[in-house]
Design an enzyme around this catalytic site. Structure first.
Site, PDB file in Angstrom:
ATOM      1  N   SER A   8     111.642   2.349  55.563  1.00 43.50           N
ATOM      2  CA  SER A   8     110.520   2.144  54.654  1.00 43.50           C
ATOM      3  C   SER A   8     109.256   2.797  55.190  1.00 43.50           C
ATOM      4  O   SER A   8     108.457   3.326  54.422  1.00 43.50           O
ATOM      5  CB  SER A   8     110.291   0.656  54.396  1.00 43.50           C
ATOM      6  N   GLU A   9     109.050   2.764  56.523  1.00 45.21           N
ATOM      7  CA  GLU A   9     107.930   3.484  57.137  1.00 45.21           C
ATOM      8  C   GLU A   9     108.298   3.978  58.526  1.00 45.21           C
ATOM      9  O   GLU A   9     109.043   3.311  59.257  1.00 45.21           O
ATOM     10  CB  GLU A   9     106.670   2.610  57.270  1.00 45.21           C
ATOM     11  N   THR A  10     107.762   5.136  58.855  1.00 47.67           N
ATOM     12  CA  THR A  10     107.777   5.643  60.222  1.00 47.67           C
ATOM     13  C   THR A  10     106.326   5.897  60.610  1.00 47.67           C
ATOM     14  O   THR A  10     105.570   6.508  59.844  1.00 47.67           O
ATOM     15  CB  THR A  10     108.596   6.935  60.335  1.00 47.67           C
TER      16      THR A  10
END
Length: 266
Positions: A47-49
């Site tokens: 979902s996020e890096t």
């Protein structure tokens, strides 16, 4: 010397591997391009890096979904702080100052629990979106608009949150592409539950959404008459979040665990 090749996957808002919300973390220098950040985030397919760059005043931090850059992300901030403490870049008695596009963030550590100060989001009551029940699966009792295009829908029944089965394509075309659904909890020692969906960002359901508590904390603090609260995000992976309402800020507390470390080969 910054190692632009190391990447970590950290499960945030949990102390158990394969629970909570996984985030990628890289500590990079200014030579790491925006294009490469987006490619890496797409490859990680989380979902996020987060991409963290040391600066004279702390750290700059940027967040990328597989498709776009985000101004703020709670679980990736927690994961990044965990990596910084784990690597000894900051001592456990030191605070970490992040500068994100969505605001300045301060993280402190007490044993294995990290606390993050985030800005409070605005909340404005809005009319019930058309066909909400058909799209999401229940009829909310209140609906709010918040910052960064979030819609917050409240139910009186916790089971509505657990059983909701949204149509993600219809969400995107009906103004519900960034949606939090929440209710008071019936569980002992849990104040409220939540699930978060962001199909407009390529994330159908986010396992645990730290930044969501920028809106949920003041909302539930007002409704429950409490400053300090405990929340469960009742996604499949689940996550545990402690929050405090602090005027124009919210404190979001949680744990994290590193699952693996890898190296870029390009």
């Amino acid at each position: 010397m910054v190692d632009n090749k190391a990447i970590y996957q950290v499960d945030a808002f949990t102390d158990e591997a394969f629970k909570g919300n996984p985030a990628g973390v890289m500590i990079v220098d200014d030579s790491f391009s925006d294009e490469l950040m987006q490619y890496v985030a797409a490859e990680m397919n989380l979902s996020e890096t987060a991409f963290v760059t040391p600066s004279n005043k702390g750290f700059n931090i940027r967040y990328f979904t597989p498709t776009t850059e985000m101004p703020l992300c709670g679980h990736a901030t927690l994961a990044s702080a965990h990596v910084i403490y784990q690597l000894g870049i900051k001592g456990e008695d030191e605070s970490i100052n992040f500068k994100a596009k969505g605001g300045d963030l301060t993280i402190t550590k007490n044993s294995d629990l990290m606390a993050m100060l985030f800005p409070r989001y605005s909340l404005n009551k809005v009319a019930m979106p058309d066909n909400f029940k058909n799209i999401v699966g229940f009829e909310p009792v209140e609906v709010y608009a918040s910052d960064y295009n979030w819609i917050v829908a409240l139910s009186e029944d916790e089971s509505d949150i657990e059983k909701a089965n949204p149509n993600f394509e219809l969400m995107k075309i009906n103004g519900l592409g960034h949606l939090m659904i929440t209710s008071k909890s019936k569980l002992e020692n849990v104040d409220f539950v939540v699930r978060c969906f962001a199909p407009s960002l390529g994330i159908n359901e986010d396992p645990v959404t730290g930044s969501a508590y920028c809106a949920l904390t003041p909302l539930w603090s007002n409704k429950l008459g409490k400053k300090d609260m405990f929340s469960l995000q009742v996604s499949k992976r689940q996550g545990q979040v402690s929050v405090s309402s602090l005027g124009n800020q919210v404190e979001i507390k949680g744990k994290a665990i590193t699952v693996f470390e890898a190296k870029l080969k390009i």
